[in-house]
Design a protein around this motif. Structure first.
Motif, PDB file in Angstrom:
ATOM      1  N   ASP A 311       0.850  -1.200   0.000  1.00 39.44           N
ATOM      2  CA  ASP A 311       0.000   0.000   0.000  1.00 39.44           C
ATOM      3  C   ASP A 311       0.879   1.241   0.000  1.00 39.44           C
ATOM      4  OD1 ASP A 311      -1.817   1.992   0.357  1.00 39.44           O
ATOM      5  OD2 ASP A 311      -2.779   1.122   2.137  1.00 39.44           O
ATOM      6  N   SER A 313       0.055   4.263   0.362  1.00 41.34           N
ATOM      7  CA  SER A 313      -0.444   5.358   1.211  1.00 41.34           C
ATOM      8  C   SER A 313       0.303   5.457   2.532  1.00 41.34           C
ATOM      9  CB  SER A 313      -1.940   5.171   1.484  1.00 41.34           C
ATOM     10  OG  SER A 313      -2.164   3.956   2.199  1.00 41.34           O
ATOM     11  N   GLY A 314       1.115   4.474   2.857  1.00 36.61           N
ATOM     12  CA  GLY A 314       1.934   4.545   4.057  1.00 36.61           C
ATOM     13  C   GLY A 314       1.313   3.813   5.232  1.00 36.61           C
ATOM     14  N   LEU A 315       1.838   4.101   6.413  1.00 39.71           N
ATOM     15  CA  LEU A 315       1.409   3.430   7.634  1.00 39.71           C
ATOM     16  C   LEU A 315       0.822   4.455   8.596  1.00 39.71           C
ATOM     17  CD1 LEU A 315       1.465   0.864   9.508  1.00 39.71           C
ATOM     18  CD2 LEU A 315       3.711   1.671  10.278  1.00 39.71           C
ATOM     19  N   THR A 316      -0.297   4.155   9.166  1.00 40.32           N
ATOM     20  CA  THR A 316      -0.934   5.034  10.148  1.00 40.32           C
ATOM     21  C   THR A 316      -0.774   4.429  11.534  1.00 40.32           C
ATOM     22  OG1 THR A 316      -2.555   5.822   8.548  1.00 40.32           O
ATOM     23  CG2 THR A 316      -3.072   6.127  10.876  1.00 40.32           C
ATOM     24  N   LEU A 317      -0.246   5.217  12.458  1.00 37.69           N
ATOM     25  CA  LEU A 317      -0.068   4.764  13.838  1.00 37.69           C
ATOM     26  C   LEU A 317      -1.087   5.463  14.728  1.00 37.69           C
ATOM     27  CD1 LEU A 317       3.829   4.946  14.217  1.00 37.69           C
ATOM     28  CD2 LEU A 317       2.440   2.879  13.951  1.00 37.69           C
ATOM     29  N   ALA A 318      -1.726   4.724  15.584  1.00 33.25           N
ATOM     30  CA  ALA A 318      -2.629   5.300  16.585  1.00 33.25           C
ATOM     31  C   ALA A 318      -1.828   5.522  17.869  1.00 33.25           C
ATOM     32  CB  ALA A 318      -3.805   4.366  16.837  1.00 33.25           C
TER      33      ALA A 318
END
Length: 419
Positions: A311, A313-318
């Motif tokens: 992907d 779009s990258g990585l999303t961290l919470a």
């Protein structure tokens, strides 16, 4: 300034005094280290010291006869004790017992070593060594302060296991530590460095808790969130507090720094671990929150290493907020005098002043970490102190200097305001 602190000992005439402490056996290693740098070393032993180590051992290591008696007819025919006092560039007493400290603090000259100390104009340095209760006794602390006023430099003492079975502050520094601190003391044209001096005992009897270094917040088993803090400022503050006589607990994030002499250290990794360690050491008299604590941590730590996906779009961290350690301590009913740090890249005093108010701090140390010649990772720093007084915010700028000198400058202001 010498190119290397160790070069400051080459060619120096060092008179090594040994008094009657169990740590006298370490003096042999110290004499050997001093000789290896090219220093000239002569030894004077008290009568009691000879019960722990023989003069012959020191004579073999230094290549010089060892003096033990003030009333030695052969030596005193030429006023030998005065000749020795004039010969020395440095008098180093290691170990220095509580008894010897008391006699020197009150001007006694009842044996060869104390007589030399009164008759010399050399730099005078000692490494105290005694039982932890003896070191903590008000009389010993008063003698240490008096010796500082007379110009003596005290190296240590250190904390740890003692020969009597006790654990605490009072044991002599290891020979290598004495050697290096003496080198640093003499590195600047023979003048004492603030780094190695114990002049003020104005924190004697106080318990100080200090946080230092970064925290690391795990993302997965191999990655974490952190920052560039080296821990040098917090460690300098811990060393300065110990030198002023405090009992010091240093709660440290992951750094590659040696523990300062006389300091109890507890290593932690995350912000939550740091808060728990701090709270386990409370109450205390003074809390200095110097650590660069991560504001956020991962909401969920991955059990296995996070893999790169296709992907684009990258990585999303919470992320969730970490506990605010300094605010938590400052809000306690039994709150200590609380000092915070503000590392900023813009609007330094505005942001620091806001933090001072919001977190109910007694003092805040603001420093600009956007400049390359100071702050994170550097040996030097400058700062601005902010505090509230009569409903006004007061400020005191502190110029660029070594972090150890800056630590003492900060403590000078703290001591004035401690209840």
């Amino acid at each position: 300034m010498s190119s290397s602190p160790l070069a400051s000992l080459a060619g120096k005439r060092i008179l090594l005094g040994i008094s009657a402490g169990i740590a006298a056996y370490k003096s042999a290693s110290l004499a050997r280290l001093l000789k290896k740098t090219g220093a000239e070393v002569r030894v004077v032993m008290t009568e009691g010291a000879q019960a722990f180590i023989t003069p012959l051992t020191l004579q073999a290591l230094t290549g010089e006869p060892v003096r033990t008696s003030l009333l030695d007819p052969e030596a005193e025919a030429g006023m030998g004790h005065i000749e020795l006092a004039k010969w020395a560039d440095v008098i180093l007493i290691a170990p220095a017992t509580a008894d010897l400290m008391a006699r020197l603090a009150h001007g006694h000259a009842d044996d060869l070593l104390t007589t030399l100390c009164l008759a010399t104009e050399a730099r005078c340095v000692m490494a105290p060594a005694m039982n932890q209760a003896m070191w903590r006794h008000p009389a010993t602390l008063a003698n240490a302060d008096r010796l500082g006023q007379f110009g003596w430099t005290l190296l240590g003492p250190d904390a740890g296991d003692q020969a009597c079975g006790d654990v605490g502050l009072g044991r002599m520094l290891e020979p290598e530590a004495i050697f290096h601190q003496l080198s640093e003391t003499l590195a600047s044209s023979g003048h004492p460095s603030v780094e190695a001096m114990t002049i003020h005992r104005d924190l004697a009897g106080r318990h100080v808790v200090i946080t230092a270094g970064p925290t690391r917040e795990a993302l997965d088993p191999v990655r974490y969130l952190s920052n560039h803090s080296s821990g040098k400022m917090g460690y300098a503050l811990a060393a300065a507090c110990a030198a002023r006589g405090a009992t010091v607990t240093l709660v440290s994030g992951p750094v590659s720094l040696p523990t300062p002499p006389g300091v109890e250290r507890q290593d932690v990794t995350s912000a939550e671990e740091m808060l728990a360690a701090v709270e386990s050491r409370l109450p205390c008299d003074l809390f200095i929150a110097c650590a660069a604590v991560a504001d956020y941590r991962a909401a969920h730590v991955a059990e296995h290493k996070l893999k790169k996906t296709e992907d684009e779009s990258g990585l999303t961290l919470a992320l969730v907020r970490n506990p605010d350690i300094v605010a938590t301590v400052a809000a306690r009913a039994d709150r200590p005098f609380t000092v915070g740090f503000a590392a900023e890249t813009q609007s330094l005093e505005t942001h620091a002043g806001s933090k001072l108010e919001r977190k109910r701090l007694d003092l805040i140390v603001a420093n600009d970490v956007a400049r390359g010649d100071r702050g994170f990772g550097s040996d030097d720093n400058a700062a601005t102190l902010l505090w509230r007084e009569r409903d006004e915010t007061r400020r005191q700028p502190l110029p660029l200097q070594s972090k150890r000198r800056l630590a003492d400058a900060i403590l000078d202001h703290v001591v004035e305001r401690l209840p």
